[in-house]
Scaffold this motif. Structure first.
Motif, mmCIF file in Angstrom:
data_model
loop_
_atom_site.group_PDB
_atom_site.id
_atom_site.type_symbol
_atom_site.label_atom_id
_atom_site.label_comp_id
_atom_site.label_asym_id
_atom_site.label_seq_id
_atom_site.Cartn_x
_atom_site.Cartn_y
_atom_site.Cartn_z
ATOM 1 N N ALA A 1 32.389 -6.481 -14.084
ATOM 2 C CA ALA A 1 32.607 -5.314 -14.938
ATOM 3 C C ALA A 1 31.301 -4.644 -15.340
ATOM 4 O O ALA A 1 31.297 -3.683 -16.102
ATOM 5 N N VAL B 1 38.948 0.919 -13.679
ATOM 6 C CA VAL B 1 39.904 -0.050 -14.208
ATOM 7 C C VAL B 1 40.697 -0.693 -13.082
ATOM 8 O O VAL B 1 40.903 -1.920 -13.054
ATOM 9 N N LEU C 1 38.688 -3.358 -11.367
ATOM 10 C CA LEU C 1 38.597 -4.592 -12.144
ATOM 11 C C LEU C 1 39.867 -5.431 -11.989
ATOM 12 O O LEU C 1 39.811 -6.656 -11.886
ATOM 13 N N VAL C 2 41.003 -4.762 -11.985
ATOM 14 C CA VAL C 2 42.277 -5.474 -11.824
ATOM 15 C C VAL C 2 42.327 -6.139 -10.457
ATOM 16 O O VAL C 2 42.722 -7.307 -10.330
ATOM 17 N N GLN D 1 39.958 -9.660 -12.817
ATOM 18 C CA GLN D 1 39.415 -9.753 -14.177
ATOM 19 C C GLN D 1 40.563 -10.027 -15.150
ATOM 20 O O GLN D 1 41.674 -9.543 -14.981
ATOM 21 N N VAL E 1 39.966 -6.361 -19.137
ATOM 22 C CA VAL E 1 40.142 -5.044 -18.512
ATOM 23 C C VAL E 1 40.560 -4.019 -19.561
ATOM 24 O O VAL E 1 40.007 -2.910 -19.633
#
Length: 480
Positions: free
Chosen positions: A138, A168, A171-172, A176, A181
């Motif tokens: 991140a 976002v 990250l998913v 994460q 997130v």
């Protein structure tokens, strides 16, 4: 460097991979507050450090290259001045086992450049800078946040804001943790609003001390996902004239327009700072909150009270006018009872009879029938125990072990919240990738068997907690 000593604490123990302690490299340098700025700058140059940790009693401060330039050189401070007099606000130290993403959220929220890392005994192990965090999954959010913070035009700000959902989604996909997130998404969204406020305020010469901007809803709770709206309110200083309030509201509408133009979803129900209902003088907010407590059945008072319990100030200065009043909620048995009833209104369930009759038995609104009931529970139990936490997980932790939420049940609900948010984010990212509208309405057949099982189990746990609180509601240890 006479009269000053360097302290080199010893590293103790190992830290797990994925924890902030794993990013520490080399032994830490901690200097006393009495060391001169000149000597500290010399140490930083000789050792190649971009920051030094300053010992301030039992707390820490951080001296950085940027701090020396801005707070010393530019302002003409004598280089012989002790560093303890020029370091900024105290910087919170984090345990070595803290997840990197949690520290990243701390850095984003407080605009930190360096974070001290300590062991279980509070001994300094080292410090992690923003540059160190860039290597984390991140980490690029720091770069995006910086780009947002330095945007000089509304169009440039909107350009950066439009990258948030892509970030976002990435990250998913990287796996994460869902709450991490959501926290980063919320912080980036607030950063966009804050920068828009800066731009409009600087152009129009608005007095920042006369206004306090509040983030509401999921952003304030740090629970945001791709479908989350931007809810907001403002509190004006009591001496602001009607004419200036009209000007402020126009500026707020422009800020909301900038945020919307950057892809942030604006609340469709009008919970925005430009509306008179959500933009009042501090004294007016105080009076409104008092009225809502005294007459909780009038004008959707309970709904607005719940909304304001989630508020988080993100721009401007001064209070909101509601602090003292909302603190008194716990002593009002009738109002607390009505707040609990409101929190339990929507029952956690997989299907309603309406869904079956309308042929929607194969869909599930994960927000309305699972996550919203859970966040309502968390808000109420936190209020019951006197906690001012905002995010759902922290609220559940704060109430754990109390009469309203046994410790094991709190742990289960925290896990349930994480599971539901993970399913929600995975589903929304799939919609986003396919170019579909991102929603909270899940087609159950699109979930894996494991996900369907987890959702069903999560809903049962929430429903069980609702029943328990409903039974307790008649005999709560509160007084009017």
């Amino acid at each position: 460097m006479t009269g000053s000593k360097l302290t080199v604490p010893h590293r103790v123990g190992e830290t797990p991979t994925g924890a902030i302690g794993a990013l520490i490299s080399g032994e830490p340098l901690m200097v006393p507050a009495s060391m001169s700025v000149r000597d500290a700058a010399t140490v930083m140059t000789e050792r190649g450090f971009a920051a030094l940790v300053v010992a301030l009693g039992e707390e820490f401060g951080v001296l950085t290259d940027v701090g020396i330039r801005v707070d010393v050189v530019v302002t003409g401070v004598d280089p012989r001045t002790p560093v303890g007099e020029v370091v900024g606000p105290r910087v919170p130290a984090v345990p070595a086992e803290t997840p990197v993403a949690a520290v990243l959220a701390l850095v984003l929220e407080n605009d930190l450049t360096c974070v001290p890392v300590v062991d279980g005994a509070g001994t300094l192990l080292g410090a992690v800078t923003a540059a160190d965090l860039l290597s984390a999954p991140a980490g690029p959010s720091l770069t995006l946040r910086r780009q947002i913070d330095v945007a000089t035009t509304a169009s440039a700000l909107q350009h950066h804001a439009q990258r948030i959902p892509f970030f976002v989604a990435d990250l998913v996909r990287r796996g994460q943790a869902a709450h991490e997130v959501s926290a980063i998404a919320s912080l980036l969204s607030d950063a966009v609003v804050r920068r828009a406020l800066d731009l409009v305020s600087d152009r129009d010469g608005l007095d920042r001390s006369a206004i306090r901007w509040l983030s509401l809803g999921s952003n304030a709770r740090r629970d945001a996902v791709l479908s989350s709206d931007v809810d907001s309110a403002v509190a004006f200083a009591d001496d602001v004239s009607d004419a200036d309030i009209a000007r402020f509201r126009q500026a707020c509408a422009e800020v909301i327009g900038i945020a919307g133009g950057g892809g942030l979803a604006i609340d469709r129900n009008g919970v925005v700072a430009s509306k008179p209902w959500f933009s009042r003088r501090r004294g007016e907010w105080h009076e409104a909150a008092q009225t809502w407590m005294d007459s909780p059945l009038r004008d959707e008072a309970i709904v607005y009270t719940s909304l304001l319990l989630d508020s988080r100030p993100i721009w401007g200065s001064g209070g909101t006018g509601m602090e003292m009043v909302l603190d008194g909620l716990r002593t009002r048995r009738s109002t607390m009872g009505l707040l609990l009833a409101e929190a339990l209104t929507t029952k956690a369930r997989l299907r309603t009879m309406r869904d079956v009759l309308s042929g929607k038995g194969g869909t599930f609104d994960i927000k309305e029938y699972a996550l919203a009931p859970l966040t309502d529970i968390a808000r109420w139990v936190a209020l019951f125990v006197g906690s001012d936490e905002r995010d759902t997980r922290s609220r559940l932790r704060a109430a754990a072990g109390s009469v309203v939420l046994p410790g094991d049940q709190a742990s289960t609900l925290i896990e349930v919240f994480e599971v539901l948010q993970r399913v929600r984010l995975n589903y929304q990212v799939a919609q986003f990738d396919q170019g579909d509208k991102v929603t909270d309405l899940l087609e159950m057949k699109r979930l894996s068997p494991l996900e369907r099982s987890l959702v069903a189990q999560a809903v049962r746990e929430i429903a069980g907690t609702q029943r328990r609180l409903d039974n307790l509601g008649q005999n709560l240890p509160l007084v009017d």
